[in-house]
Design a protein around this motif. Structure first.
Motif, PDB file in Angstrom:
ATOM      1  N   LEU C 263      19.823 -24.751 -31.692  1.00  0.00           N
ATOM      2  CA  LEU C 263      20.174 -26.036 -31.071  1.00  0.00           C
ATOM      3  C   LEU C 263      21.497 -26.593 -31.602  1.00  0.00           C
ATOM      4  O   LEU C 263      21.757 -26.559 -32.801  1.00  0.00           O
ATOM      5  CB  LEU C 263      19.063 -27.049 -31.312  1.00  0.00           C
ATOM      6  N   THR C 264      22.304 -27.035 -30.641  1.00  0.00           N
ATOM      7  CA  THR C 264      23.616 -27.590 -30.976  1.00  0.00           C
ATOM      8  C   THR C 264      23.766 -28.904 -30.230  1.00  0.00           C
ATOM      9  O   THR C 264      23.180 -29.092 -29.161  1.00  0.00           O
ATOM     10  CB  THR C 264      24.709 -26.582 -30.539  1.00  0.00           C
ATOM     11  N   ARG C 265      24.524 -29.815 -30.812  1.00  0.00           N
ATOM     12  CA  ARG C 265      24.753 -31.104 -30.156  1.00  0.00           C
ATOM     13  C   ARG C 265      26.137 -31.116 -29.500  1.00  0.00           C
ATOM     14  O   ARG C 265      27.119 -30.717 -30.147  1.00  0.00           O
ATOM     15  CB  ARG C 265      24.688 -32.230 -31.168  1.00  0.00           C
ATOM     16  N   VAL C 266      26.178 -31.555 -28.250  1.00  0.00           N
ATOM     17  CA  VAL C 266      27.468 -31.712 -27.551  1.00  0.00           C
ATOM     18  C   VAL C 266      27.602 -33.195 -27.206  1.00  0.00           C
ATOM     19  O   VAL C 266      26.730 -33.764 -26.561  1.00  0.00           O
ATOM     20  CB  VAL C 266      27.507 -30.856 -26.262  1.00  0.00           C
ATOM     21  N   ILE C 267      28.695 -33.798 -27.695  1.00  0.00           N
ATOM     22  CA  ILE C 267      28.893 -35.237 -27.447  1.00  0.00           C
ATOM     23  C   ILE C 267      30.105 -35.404 -26.538  1.00  0.00           C
ATOM     24  O   ILE C 267      31.221 -34.961 -26.876  1.00  0.00           O
ATOM     25  CB  ILE C 267      29.073 -35.989 -28.774  1.00  0.00           C
ATOM     26  N   LEU C 268      29.880 -36.001 -25.396  1.00  0.00           N
ATOM     27  CA  LEU C 268      30.962 -36.179 -24.418  1.00  0.00           C
ATOM     28  C   LEU C 268      31.295 -37.659 -24.293  1.00  0.00           C
ATOM     29  O   LEU C 268      30.419 -38.490 -24.101  1.00  0.00           O
ATOM     30  CB  LEU C 268      30.513 -35.661 -23.045  1.00  0.00           C
ATOM     31  N   SER C 269      32.588 -37.983 -24.380  1.00  0.00           N
ATOM     32  CA  SER C 269      33.039 -39.356 -24.107  1.00  0.00           C
ATOM     33  C   SER C 269      33.665 -39.370 -22.726  1.00  0.00           C
ATOM     34  O   SER C 269      34.583 -38.586 -22.454  1.00  0.00           O
ATOM     35  CB  SER C 269      34.068 -39.796 -25.151  1.00  0.00           C
ATOM     36  N   MET C 270      33.152 -40.224 -21.847  1.00  0.00           N
ATOM     37  CA  MET C 270      33.611 -40.241 -20.444  1.00  0.00           C
ATOM     38  C   MET C 270      34.554 -41.415 -20.209  1.00  0.00           C
ATOM     39  O   MET C 270      34.376 -42.485 -20.782  1.00  0.00           O
ATOM     40  CB  MET C 270      32.406 -40.351 -19.510  1.00  0.00           C
ATOM     41  N   ASP C 280      21.020 -26.604 -18.301  1.00  0.00           N
ATOM     42  CA  ASP C 280      20.427 -26.061 -19.541  1.00  0.00           C
ATOM     43  C   ASP C 280      20.633 -26.973 -20.750  1.00  0.00           C
ATOM     44  O   ASP C 280      20.512 -26.520 -21.879  1.00  0.00           O
ATOM     45  CB  ASP C 280      21.014 -24.680 -19.903  1.00  0.00           C
ATOM     46  N   ALA C 281      21.015 -28.229 -20.521  1.00  0.00           N
ATOM     47  CA  ALA C 281      21.196 -29.144 -21.667  1.00  0.00           C
ATOM     48  C   ALA C 281      20.271 -30.338 -21.489  1.00  0.00           C
ATOM     49  O   ALA C 281      19.953 -30.722 -20.372  1.00  0.00           O
ATOM     50  CB  ALA C 281      22.637 -29.613 -21.751  1.00  0.00           C
ATOM     51  N   HIS C 282      19.890 -30.877 -22.622  1.00  0.00           N
ATOM     52  CA  HIS C 282      18.932 -31.989 -22.568  1.00  0.00           C
ATOM     53  C   HIS C 282      19.642 -33.255 -23.076  1.00  0.00           C
ATOM     54  O   HIS C 282      20.190 -33.266 -24.182  1.00  0.00           O
ATOM     55  CB  HIS C 282      17.758 -31.618 -23.475  1.00  0.00           C
ATOM     56  N   LEU C 283      19.692 -34.279 -22.209  1.00  0.00           N
ATOM     57  CA  LEU C 283      20.379 -35.523 -22.590  1.00  0.00           C
ATOM     58  C   LEU C 283      19.524 -36.285 -23.618  1.00  0.00           C
ATOM     59  O   LEU C 283      18.366 -36.592 -23.379  1.00  0.00           O
ATOM     60  CB  LEU C 283      20.594 -36.400 -21.353  1.00  0.00           C
ATOM     61  N   ILE C 284      20.138 -36.561 -24.754  1.00  0.00           N
ATOM     62  CA  ILE C 284      19.394 -37.264 -25.823  1.00  0.00           C
ATOM     63  C   ILE C 284      19.696 -38.748 -25.827  1.00  0.00           C
ATOM     64  O   ILE C 284      18.809 -39.581 -25.971  1.00  0.00           O
ATOM     65  CB  ILE C 284      19.753 -36.670 -27.212  1.00  0.00           C
ATOM     66  N   SER C 285      21.009 -39.085 -25.683  1.00  0.00           N
ATOM     67  CA  SER C 285      21.343 -40.517 -25.694  1.00  0.00           C
ATOM     68  C   SER C 285      22.571 -40.780 -24.826  1.00  0.00           C
ATOM     69  O   SER C 285      23.398 -39.880 -24.606  1.00  0.00           O
ATOM     70  CB  SER C 285      21.612 -40.983 -27.128  1.00  0.00           C
ATOM     71  N   ALA C 286      22.664 -42.008 -24.363  1.00  0.00           N
ATOM     72  CA  ALA C 286      23.823 -42.425 -23.561  1.00  0.00           C
ATOM     73  C   ALA C 286      24.132 -43.865 -23.929  1.00  0.00           C
ATOM     74  O   ALA C 286      23.270 -44.732 -23.814  1.00  0.00           O
ATOM     75  CB  ALA C 286      23.501 -42.306 -22.074  1.00  0.00           C
ATOM     76  N   LYS C 287      25.350 -44.090 -24.422  1.00  0.00           N
ATOM     77  CA  LYS C 287      25.683 -45.447 -24.839  1.00  0.00           C
ATOM     78  C   LYS C 287      27.190 -45.656 -24.740  1.00  0.00           C
ATOM     79  O   LYS C 287      27.972 -44.832 -25.264  1.00  0.00           O
ATOM     80  CB  LYS C 287      25.219 -45.658 -26.283  1.00  0.00           C
ATOM     81  N   ASN C 288      27.610 -46.707 -24.064  1.00  0.00           N
ATOM     82  CA  ASN C 288      29.028 -47.068 -23.922  1.00  0.00           C
ATOM     83  C   ASN C 288      29.902 -45.879 -23.508  1.00  0.00           C
ATOM     84  O   ASN C 288      30.963 -45.636 -24.064  1.00  0.00           O
ATOM     85  CB  ASN C 288      29.577 -47.627 -25.229  1.00  0.00           C
ATOM     86  N   VAL C 295      21.902 -28.614 -26.739  1.00  0.00           N
ATOM     87  CA  VAL C 295      22.081 -27.354 -26.019  1.00  0.00           C
ATOM     88  C   VAL C 295      21.519 -26.221 -26.871  1.00  0.00           C
ATOM     89  O   VAL C 295      21.762 -26.179 -28.084  1.00  0.00           O
ATOM     90  CB  VAL C 295      23.591 -27.084 -25.757  1.00  0.00           C
ATOM     91  N   ASP C 296      20.772 -25.337 -26.251  1.00  0.00           N
ATOM     92  CA  ASP C 296      20.227 -24.192 -26.974  1.00  0.00           C
ATOM     93  C   ASP C 296      21.197 -23.016 -26.824  1.00  0.00           C
ATOM     94  O   ASP C 296      21.337 -22.441 -25.738  1.00  0.00           O
ATOM     95  CB  ASP C 296      18.851 -23.841 -26.391  1.00  0.00           C
ATOM     96  N   LEU C 297      21.869 -22.654 -27.914  1.00  0.00           N
ATOM     97  CA  LEU C 297      22.853 -21.578 -27.841  1.00  0.00           C
ATOM     98  C   LEU C 297      22.195 -20.198 -27.730  1.00  0.00           C
ATOM     99  O   LEU C 297      22.880 -19.197 -27.598  1.00  0.00           O
ATOM    100  CB  LEU C 297      23.791 -21.624 -29.052  1.00  0.00           C
ATOM    101  N   GLY C 298      20.885 -20.207 -27.780  1.00  0.00           N
ATOM    102  CA  GLY C 298      20.169 -18.958 -27.509  1.00  0.00           C
ATOM    103  C   GLY C 298      20.148 -18.680 -26.003  1.00  0.00           C
ATOM    104  O   GLY C 298      20.015 -17.541 -25.567  1.00  0.00           O
ATOM    105  N   GLN C 299      20.293 -19.755 -25.222  1.00  0.00           N
ATOM    106  CA  GLN C 299      20.226 -19.624 -23.757  1.00  0.00           C
ATOM    107  C   GLN C 299      21.624 -19.507 -23.140  1.00  0.00           C
ATOM    108  O   GLN C 299      21.785 -18.946 -22.067  1.00  0.00           O
ATOM    109  CB  GLN C 299      19.551 -20.865 -23.162  1.00  0.00           C
ATOM    110  N   THR C 300      22.609 -20.092 -23.817  1.00  0.00           N
ATOM    111  CA  THR C 300      23.966 -20.082 -23.258  1.00  0.00           C
ATOM    112  C   THR C 300      24.957 -19.851 -24.405  1.00  0.00           C
ATOM    113  O   THR C 300      24.624 -20.101 -25.564  1.00  0.00           O
ATOM    114  CB  THR C 300      24.246 -21.407 -22.513  1.00  0.00           C
ATOM    115  N   ARG C 303      31.226 -20.135 -25.273  1.00  0.00           N
ATOM    116  CA  ARG C 303      32.315 -19.879 -24.317  1.00  0.00           C
ATOM    117  C   ARG C 303      31.953 -20.423 -22.937  1.00  0.00           C
ATOM    118  O   ARG C 303      32.731 -21.107 -22.287  1.00  0.00           O
ATOM    119  CB  ARG C 303      32.542 -18.371 -24.276  1.00  0.00           C
ATOM    120  N   ASP C 304      30.712 -20.099 -22.533  1.00  0.00           N
ATOM    121  CA  ASP C 304      30.234 -20.555 -21.228  1.00  0.00           C
ATOM    122  C   ASP C 304      30.171 -22.084 -21.185  1.00  0.00           C
ATOM    123  O   ASP C 304      30.552 -22.712 -20.194  1.00  0.00           O
ATOM    124  CB  ASP C 304      28.848 -19.948 -20.982  1.00  0.00           C
ATOM    125  N   LEU C 305      29.738 -22.622 -22.270  1.00  0.00           N
ATOM    126  CA  LEU C 305      29.626 -24.089 -22.373  1.00  0.00           C
ATOM    127  C   LEU C 305      31.006 -24.730 -22.234  1.00  0.00           C
ATOM    128  O   LEU C 305      31.204 -25.693 -21.464  1.00  0.00           O
ATOM    129  CB  LEU C 305      29.002 -24.449 -23.719  1.00  0.00           C
TER     130      LEU C 305
END
Lengths: 280, 255, 337
Positions: C263-270, C280-288, C295-300, C303-305
């Motif tokens: 498991l790896t965390r991907v944090i995106l600022s929009m 294939d990713a599970h949203l954990i939190s959304a704020k501001n 993201v499970d790097l066993g599944q993806t 590079r693909d990410l």
């Protein structure tokens, strides 16, 4: 591994004596309060009996001066108990019941050496011993006792026997704390201090059955009455050597029971730990 | 009220949780102390010295003192608990702190009353001891004694808070003073050197010694109860005030 | 290590060895009803608690091992067995080749034991008095004592505390003093049971740095338990996990992550209020406008990410990091339950 030689043991006693002195100097107010509390506590017990002896002009064939001599012996015993039992090492059920034996396991010393040395507090514990010496001198003068070297040696042997009985009794009942730490944490103080008042009773004049039970089943009569009578030249029933024999037998039984309890403890352990008393 | 009853019940059961066998030493010691004490008084009183008390009165006095010892000189867990910092716990419950302390203390009396006092009461006739009070005023006097005992305990608890590290020292001094001054060990009227006249009026004399003297009929009921009432009236407001002033110390104990 | 020769600790060979160790306890059961209470008086009900079952592991000299597990898993029991406070029901325990149960005294010259909720300090005395007591009881020679005292005073910043009463110190100060006292006899193995218990961030930092330093520089073997997994990951290279009295995991921290999926965390600022979606990713939190995915790097693959993220409009910042070890372990504990 270092050997426990007499010098090494004296060094251990030395560090505990130094710690005791350091406490007296650094925490003088508290230390003096502790000395005072010990003395008041003892004086309350012995003066009650002595006041009765005065009021009734003696007790059961013992004159009030003889009762005073017995109270002096009792006070000396109390003094020795405090000098050598400073850190619950005599009331060992507290150490066992509170799970504090583990502090001892991590020291590179045999447990019995730690227990013998760790309670030594000659400075803050000497109050009652000094009062006892004072009472002894006064009563010896009033009773015109001939103080010879053999009399002093006899006094020393009786004190040793009395102390052995106290420690052995405490360790014997304290074994219960191995099996039930919560219920038996205070069992030693209940057994020893709970009966302390009884040890100040002059048993002279009481029925023989009471006297016998108080020098065998519950040996309070050996705490002061029997030795005092023997030192006054009137050893009561079972003869003058009886306290010494009783002390040795009780010590053997206590050592056996305590070892058995220890075996149980290191098999079962203690899931209780209380940061009280001298351990935080 | 049920909540206090339940607290008292838990406190009573707590003492027996490790197995009643562990109460046995306590019971045996009490019994083994009482019997020689009775004989000690027999020996002493047979000396023929006139002390204003008969032998049977003296023996009843000693016997009842032992049976009711915990009530005659009340000792709550307040002083001991302070050093453990757990008095704080009582503040976290929706009950009065003093009420809880009383419930816990009364609860702690029960196992010994049941396992020591009751059997010894039944055995009293065997020893030829009379346990019939000479006046019914013994009961109100006992209540006043218990009430005053709580007030005195409250003072000592406050003193412990003030002096922090000295809890066990205060406890030792207190037990020693009370043993002598309350008349539970030696009746105050037996003290020599005129001490009996001086000691009669101090507050500790209104504790155990008063109901015991009424029980055996050696005290003037009216003046004894009036003295007990007076000490209750004087000491309770002061105890409550001291308790209130010490509250901060109790709660902040332990840092 | 003998007290006279402290400077070089051998870093080869076994420090701790457990083979097939079992430890059982009996626990009294109590009923709340009158009938049960009466029955308990006559025949108390007892339950067997299996604290350790067939536990085997080896720790080499110089290792820094974290020993973790849920409450009641058997961590403290293991520590007590290793320090000779308990006897196992079965199996063999060796510390430096010696049985702690038979050679407790000899081992205590080579071991340092610290339980986070206890102190070896004398409560009503200044720290230096406790240290002096230790010198006599452990029979530490003058030069070793002096050298170690200087070392712990400097590294643990004990100088201002030496003359302070133990009772007057904060928890962090007390723990530092306890740690210093533990090291005065130059122990080769430290058994630390929750040494960071209740410490604040600064005190914890000091303790971790110090332990790492003596492990790296002095070669002291350390076995430490804690519930703070981030601390453990920072200190130790190897993790031993125990559950229900059995060793459930023995290896590195990264290996632990792989157990629950890589498991790896991907944090995106929009930038403009867009809500991103990642297959294939599970949203954990959304704020501001900041979105955190697991993201499970066993599944993806990474590079693909990265490729998928580069196709996305409106991303102002991307951060990829390992899943916090706390959460990985919480998941493992949950699975064990």
């Amino acid at each position: 591994m270092d050997k426990i030689t007499p010098i090494r043991f004296l060094k251990l006693l030395g560090i505990y004596a130094k710690i005791d002195l350091a406490w007296l100097i650094r925490d003088t107010k508290y230390a003096i309060a502790a000395i005072t509390a010990d003395m008041i506590s003892n004086m309350s017990a012995v003066s009650a009996v002595f006041l009765i002896a005065i009021r009734f002009d003696g007790i059961g064939g013992m004159s009030s001066d003889e009762v005073l001599f017995m109270m002096a012996y009792s006070t000396l015993v109390t003094g020795l108990f405090i000098i050598f039992g400073n850190n619950n090492n005599i009331h060992v059920s507290r150490i066992i019941g509170r799970g504090q034996l583990e502090h001892m396991f991590i020291q590179p010393l045999p447990l019995h050496v730690q227990l013998m040395a760790s309670g030594f507090g000659p400075f803050t514990g000497c109050g009652n011993f000094l009062v006892g010496m004072g009472l002894l001198v006064v009563s010896i003068q009033r009773l015109s006792i001939q103080v010879t070297p053999s009399w002093v040696l006899t006094l020393f042997l009786y004190l040793l026997a009395t102390m052995t009985i106290i420690v052995a009794r405490s360790y014997l009942v304290s074994t219960m704390a191995f099996y039930s730490p919560v219920a038996a944490e205070e069992i030693s103080s209940v057994a020893i201090e709970g009966t302390w008042m009884l040890s100040t009773f002059p048993l002279s004049g009481m029925p023989r059955a009471i006297q016998l039970s108080l020098i065998t089943i519950l040996p309070e009569g050996l705490m002061a009455w029997f030795p005092a009578m023997a030192l006054l030249g009137r050893p009561p029933l079972l003869g003058a050597y009886y306290p010494l024999i009783f002390a040795m037998l009780l010590a053997a039984v206590a050592a056996f029971a305590f070892k058995k309890g220890m075996k149980y403890y290191v098999t079962k352990g203690s899931n209780r730990y209380l940061p009280y008393g001298f351990r935080r | 009220m049920y909540r206090y009853y339940y607290t008292a019940k838990l406190s009573a059961i707590e003492k027996t949780n490790g197995g009643t066998i562990y109460l046995l030493p306590d019971i045996l010691i009490k019994a083994f102390t009482l019997i020689p004490l009775v004989y000690l008084w027999r020996v002493v009183m047979s000396s023929g010295v006139e002390v204003g008390m008969t032998m049977s009165q003296m023996i009843s006095y000693t016997y009842v003192s032992s049976l009711l010892s915990e009530m005659l000189v009340v000792k709550t867990a307040a002083t001991g608990w302070l050093s453990e910092g757990t008095l704080l716990k009582l503040y976290g419950r929706p009950l009065s702190v003093l009420g809880q302390l009383s419930a816990l203390t009364v609860g702690r009396w029960m196992p010994m009353l049941l396992l020591f006092s009751l059997p010894m009461t039944l055995l009293a006739p065997v020893f030829g001891i009379s346990l019939i009070p000479s006046s019914v005023w013994f009961f109100p006097s006992l209540l006043l004694c218990i009430s005053l005992g709580f007030a005195v305990d409250c003072f000592f608890a406050c003193l412990s808070i003030k002096l922090r590290n000295m809890t066990w020292l205060i406890d030792r001094i207190r037990m020693a003073i009370i043993a002598l001054f309350s008349g539970t060990v030696i009746p105050i009227r037996l003290l020599p050197f005129g001490l009996d006249q001086i000691m009669r009026f101090q507050p500790f004399a209104a504790l155990g010694g008063s109901p015991l003297s009424i029980f055996v009929g050696t005290a003037d009921v009216r003046s004894t109860i009036l003295l007990q009432l007076a000490w209750n009236i004087v000491l309770w407001p002061l105890a409550l005030l001291a308790f209130k002033k010490s509250q901060e110390g109790m709660v902040s104990y332990g840092g | 290590m003998s007290q006279k020769d402290q400077t070089v600790i051998s870093r080869t060979g076994s420090a701790v060895s457990l083979k097939g160790v079992d430890k059982h306890f009996l626990q009294w059961q109590r009923d709340n009803h009158a009938k049960g209470m009466l029955r308990n008086l006559i025949k108390p009900e007892k339950k067997v608690v299996r604290a350790l079952e067939d536990v085997s592991f080896e720790i080499e000299k110089g290792e820094f091992v974290a020993y973790a597990g849920p409450n009641g898993a058997g961590k403290s029991t293991t520590m007590k067995l290793l320090s000779g406070m308990l006897i196992p029901n079965a199996g063999d325990i060796r510390v430096f080749g010696l049985s702690p149960q038979k050679n407790r005294r000899a081992l205590m010259h080579r071991l340092g034991v610290l339980f986070g909720n206890r102190t070896e300090l004398w409560w009503d005395h200044p720290i230096i008095q406790s240290f002096e007591w230790k010198k006599v009881v452990w029979n530490i020679d003058d030069s070793t004592y002096r050298r170690n005292l200087d070392m712990v005073t400097e590294l643990l910043d004990l100088g201002p505390l030496l003359k302070t009463f133990a009772r007057e110190m904060s928890l962090g100060q007390r723990m530092r003093a306890d740690l210093g006292m533990m090291l005065l006899h130059s122990p080769e193995l430290l058994l630390l049971d929750e040494p960071t218990l209740g410490l604040d961030v600064v005190a914890k930092r000091q303790m971790i740095d110090f332990l790492k330093k003596i492990n790296h520089e002095e070669g002291v073997t350390i076995m430490v338990t804690s519930h703070d997994m981030d601390d453990l990951e920072e200190m130790a290279e190897r993790m031993l996990m125990i559950s229900d009295g059995k060793i459930a995991y023995d290896g590195g921290f990264d290996g632990l992550r792989k157990i629950t999926g890589d498991l790896t965390r991907v944090i995106l600022s929009m930038e403009n209020g867009d809500v991103p979606t990642l297959d294939d990713a599970h949203l954990i939190s959304a704020k501001n406008g900041v979105y955190e995915f697991e993201v499970d790097l066993g599944q993806t693959t990474v590079r693909d990410l990265m490729r998928r993220l580069s196709d996305y409009d409106g991303i102002s910042d991307v951060e990829i990091k390992k899943a916090p070890i706390e959460q990985v372990i919480a998941r493992i504990y949950q699975e064990w339950k």
